[in-house]
Design a protein around this motif. Structure first.
Motif, PDB file in Angstrom:
ATOM      1  N   MET A 263     131.189 -16.519  29.774  1.00 55.84           N
ATOM      2  CA  MET A 263     130.234 -15.405  29.776  1.00 55.84           C
ATOM      3  C   MET A 263     130.109 -14.909  28.346  1.00 55.84           C
ATOM      4  N   ARG A 264     128.997 -15.210  27.731  1.00 50.44           N
ATOM      5  CA  ARG A 264     128.850 -14.803  26.331  1.00 50.44           C
ATOM      6  C   ARG A 264     128.292 -13.391  26.223  1.00 50.44           C
ATOM      7  N   LEU A 265     128.973 -12.455  26.842  1.00 48.64           N
ATOM      8  CA  LEU A 265     128.526 -11.060  26.782  1.00 48.64           C
ATOM      9  C   LEU A 265     128.723 -10.492  25.386  1.00 48.64           C
ATOM     10  N   HIS A 266     127.830  -9.610  25.015  1.00 52.82           N
ATOM     11  CA  HIS A 266     127.998  -8.901  23.747  1.00 52.82           C
ATOM     12  C   HIS A 266     129.295  -8.091  23.821  1.00 52.82           C
TER      13      HIS A 266
ATOM     14  N   ALA B 246     139.841 -15.724  31.131  1.00 51.90           N
ATOM     15  CA  ALA B 246     139.280 -14.686  30.267  1.00 51.90           C
ATOM     16  C   ALA B 246     137.829 -15.015  29.902  1.00 51.90           C
ATOM     17  N   ASP B 247     137.571 -16.282  29.602  1.00 52.41           N
ATOM     18  CA  ASP B 247     136.211 -16.687  29.227  1.00 52.41           C
ATOM     19  C   ASP B 247     135.233 -16.435  30.363  1.00 52.41           C
ATOM     20  N   GLU B 248     135.695 -16.647  31.587  1.00 51.55           N
ATOM     21  CA  GLU B 248     134.813 -16.546  32.741  1.00 51.55           C
ATOM     22  C   GLU B 248     134.223 -15.145  32.886  1.00 51.55           C
ATOM     23  N   ILE B 249     135.010 -14.108  32.573  1.00 51.95           N
ATOM     24  CA  ILE B 249     134.460 -12.755  32.669  1.00 51.95           C
ATOM     25  C   ILE B 249     134.058 -12.201  31.307  1.00 51.95           C
ATOM     26  N   GLY B 250     134.046 -13.062  30.298  1.00 53.36           N
ATOM     27  CA  GLY B 250     133.459 -12.663  29.027  1.00 53.36           C
ATOM     28  C   GLY B 250     134.347 -11.842  28.114  1.00 53.36           C
ATOM     29  N   VAL B 251     135.666 -11.982  28.234  1.00 54.13           N
ATOM     30  CA  VAL B 251     136.552 -11.272  27.294  1.00 54.13           C
ATOM     31  C   VAL B 251     136.332 -11.861  25.907  1.00 54.13           C
TER      32      VAL B 251
ATOM     33  N   THR C 222     148.062 -14.728  17.464  1.00 49.73           N
ATOM     34  CA  THR C 222     146.852 -15.501  17.179  1.00 49.73           C
ATOM     35  C   THR C 222     145.691 -14.854  17.916  1.00 49.73           C
ATOM     36  N   TRP C 223     144.571 -14.775  17.220  1.00 47.53           N
ATOM     37  CA  TRP C 223     143.337 -14.191  17.750  1.00 47.53           C
ATOM     38  C   TRP C 223     142.411 -15.355  18.041  1.00 47.53           C
ATOM     39  N   ARG C 224     142.093 -15.560  19.300  1.00 51.01           N
ATOM     40  CA  ARG C 224     141.219 -16.672  19.672  1.00 51.01           C
ATOM     41  C   ARG C 224     139.869 -16.109  20.052  1.00 51.01           C
ATOM     42  N   ASP C 225     138.829 -16.640  19.407  1.00 46.84           N
ATOM     43  CA  ASP C 225     137.474 -16.183  19.660  1.00 46.84           C
ATOM     44  C   ASP C 225     136.898 -16.888  20.882  1.00 46.84           C
ATOM     45  N   ARG C 226     136.281 -16.102  21.775  1.00 48.88           N
ATOM     46  CA  ARG C 226     135.757 -16.646  23.022  1.00 48.88           C
ATOM     47  C   ARG C 226     134.701 -17.724  22.792  1.00 48.88           C
TER      48      ARG C 226
ATOM     49  N   THR D 136     133.816 -19.506  19.946  1.00 47.81           N
ATOM     50  CA  THR D 136     134.074 -20.672  19.097  1.00 47.81           C
ATOM     51  C   THR D 136     135.399 -21.332  19.431  1.00 47.81           C
ATOM     52  N   GLY D 137     136.309 -20.612  20.100  1.00 45.05           N
ATOM     53  CA  GLY D 137     137.621 -21.160  20.377  1.00 45.05           C
ATOM     54  C   GLY D 137     138.528 -21.153  19.144  1.00 45.05           C
ATOM     55  N   GLU D 138     138.008 -20.670  18.034  1.00 49.32           N
ATOM     56  CA  GLU D 138     138.795 -20.674  16.789  1.00 49.32           C
ATOM     57  C   GLU D 138     139.928 -19.652  16.852  1.00 49.32           C
TER      58      GLU D 138
END
Length: 565
Positions: free
Chosen positions: A463-466, A519-524, A541-545, A547-549
């Motif tokens: 979920m690519r929510l803002h 987490a990705d599924e609900i757009g965290v 580690t900080w993982r970006d939803r 990019t996965g970086e």
RNA sequence: GCGCACAUGAUCUAGUGGUUAUGAUACGAGGUUCCCAACCUCGUUACCCGAGUUCGAGUCUCGGUGUGCGCACCA
């Protein structure tokens, strides 16, 4: 509209996920559910409140808008004055041969200039007289006409002393009924706006399409009051190079900037253009896909009769193009209607460029004499006498509106001769109203953000929510729930939740990949992972939803980044 | 409101009147694993509601509720 099978299946997976993860669910499901009513669940609740916050802050940032909040229970008289009692009632009749329900006024269109305006008894009489054929089966046998009001009615107070009332069908009336307080608040200077976020109710005959047509819904409306004779001061230059899709009432759709469309005369009023531009910004700030947004102008016959111009923002999603915002120039209709119904002044004062000097030369009554003489008729006598020119002479016989003749003696009247300076005048402000269907907007944010990749068993959902509307701001994950990683992750989690404006979730079960997926599924927007290195140096580690970086940073930096406004 | 179709764990689903109602996913407990839905063991959860037919109903009938689609409606 027949949607391709693939998009129907995507819609089913999306709604299934929204239910499973507690974002949007049918309401009262344990009792069998109720049509047109939805819950925002444990995840959706915050999604809604964040959308409302973004909306609120966007309009408050304008500086000349205030937020109010009015009751949803609204006395009959208010909605009668606004026209809703008449407008929201359809007079229905049912064909006794085939059971097809029809609107009585529609059946009689050929026999009356404006059957929509007829009362129930007049409609019944005309229907009996005309006996129109049923459009479905051709028979002309109709049940008695009955009013179907689309407003929920209720009673304020108990028993015989109860007052008739409705649940409001829109929040707008609150801005009109509190107009005097708003006018005072703004020190009696136009332009200004008032807005409110709240619930509206419509007893839809047949709610459909999930969140799109609801019986109880979240709306957000802004009423912006302007002087129709003052040129609007809006600066539209920041939008000069932003093209938007426009569907005008006449002619083909085209792309243009909003200032251009205004200059071409497609958009009819600068304040309407201003709110279109500001609304466009808001939609993008919420995360609407710009490619799936267009402005559509109402055709003449589609607009309410008093509206001067009206543009909808339509968003494209699983149900096609759906009206999500209406931006209407309503003229002075609403304030005038409430003024007429109540006798209260709902106006603003405008000074003339130069004060006007007015000669008053004529007659008025001498109250001390005329009052006792004419008693109940004195008021009428006064207005008749004041309408006379200076050349009138008394005694004089005056004919009143009721036909009575009264003899006005010289002792009843006084000569009036003076000059007055009039500095300005009272007028009814015009109003431009952007009205937002919050639930429909939220639906489209979800629809636009929902992204599936891979297929079948391999399908991955993101979920690519803002980040401004994402229901959870960060997920805190211990790489393993042992060796103190779980303890440290709990501390990070508590610290984030204790930070104003931040909501974090803690997830320690399953493999790390599974937890990222959840987490990705609900757009965290980001996951903070506590690993062995964390225990040594206090970093995560900080993982970006999207990019996965992954970036390693101190817990302090992570908290700061999430707390940033 | 009318018509057609549908309703089985949290989700998706198998089940043509007869044992203890499939399967997958998800979820929980444990194990394993140094970062992207892996694996192993164990576990929790379902026939929409109500009447009827029947020795027996998830299955048949009727009604209700809900969902989808079409018509009508949609400030």
């Amino acid at each position: 509209m027949v949607e391709p099978q693939a998009s129907v299946e995507r819609l089913e997976r999306l709604t299934g996920m929204l239910r499973r993860r507690g974002i949007i669910l049918p309401a009262f499901e344990i009792h069998g559910g109720a049509k047109g009513l939805y819950d925002f669940g444990p995840v959706g609740g915050r999604l809604r409140s964040k959308v409302q916050s973004v909306w609120r802050d966007h309009w408050l940032s304008q500086g000349d808008v205030v937020e109010i909040s009015c009751p949803t229970v609204t006395p009959f008289a208010v909605l009668e004055a606004s026209g809703h009692v008449a407008e929201f009632s359809d007079f229905m009749t049912v064909c006794t041969a085939c059971d097809e329900a029809s609107r009585a006024d529609t059946l009689l269109e050929a026999h009356h200039a404006n059957p929509d305006a007829l009362s129930l008894s007049d409609l019944q009489a005309l229907l009996d007289d005309v006996q129109p054929p049923c459009p479905a089966c051709g028979e002309a046998s109709w049940s008695p006409v009955a009013a179907e009001n689309l407003m929920f009615d209720t009673v304020i107070g108990a028993g015989s002393s109860g007052r008739a009332a409705f649940l409001r069908p829109e929040t707008a009336q609150g801005m009109f009924t509190t107009y005097p307080a708003i006018y005072r608040h703004f020190r009696e200077r136009l332009p200004f706006g008032a807005m409110q976020l709240g619930r509206g109710y419509r007893n839809e005959i047949s709610p459909r399409q999930g969140m799109i047509r609801l019986r109880e819904f979240n709306m957000a409306e802004l009423e912006y009051f302007i002087d129709p004779e003052t040129e609007a001061p809006h600066d539209l230059s920041p939008w000069a190079s932003t093209e938007v899709q426009l569907v005008p009432a006449e002619g083909d759709a085209f792309a243009a900037s909003i200032p251009t469309a205004l200059a071409q005369g497609v958009i009819l009023h600068p304040t309407v253009a201003w709110f279109m531009a500001r609304t466009h910004d808001l939609m993008l700030a919420l995360g609407v896909d710009a490619e799936k947004l267009r402005f559509r102008q109402h055709a003449r016959d589609e607009m309410a009769h008093y509206a001067l111009d009206c543009w909808d923002v339509e968003l494209h999603g699983s149900y096609g193009w759906i009206e999500c915002v209406g931006i209407a120039h309503r003229g002075c209709y609403d304030l005038e209607a409430h003024e007429k119904a109540t006798g209260q002044r709902l106006r603003a004062w405008r000074n003339y460029p130069e004060p006007k000097v007015v000669e008053i030369n004529g007659w008025t009554i001498d109250g001390a004499k005329a009052g006792p003489a004419f008693r109940a008729l004195a008021g009428q006598v006064k207005s008749k006498v004041e309408a006379l020119g200076p050349e009138a002479s008394f005694p004089l016989t005056v004919v009143l509106d009721g036909g009575e003749e009264v003899l006005v003696e010289e002792e009843h009247v006084k000569r009036v001769q003076r000059t007055e300076t009039v500095a300005g005048e009272w007028f009814i402000p015009h109003v431009v109203e952007p009205a937002f269907g919050i639930d429909r907007i939220i639906w489209h944010l979800l629809d636009h953000a929902y992204e599936e990749s891979g297929s079948g068993e391999e399908m991955y959902v993101r979920m690519r929510l803002h980040p401004d509307v994402a229901p959870v701001d960060a997920a805190v994950l211990p790489l393993f729930e042992k060796e103190g990683m779980d303890t440290m992750a709990s501390e990070v989690h508590r610290r984030l939740c204790g930070t104003r404006g931040v909501l974090a979730s803690y997830d320690g079960s399953g493999s790390i990949g599974r937890r990222y997926a959840r987490a990705d599924e609900i757009g965290v927007p980001c996951c903070l992972t506590v690993d062995h290195t964390s225990l040594e140096d206090g970093t995560v580690t900080w993982r970006d939803r999207d990019t996965g970086e992954q970036t390693r940073m101190s817990v302090d930096d992570a908290v700061r980044r999430l707390a940033a406004p």
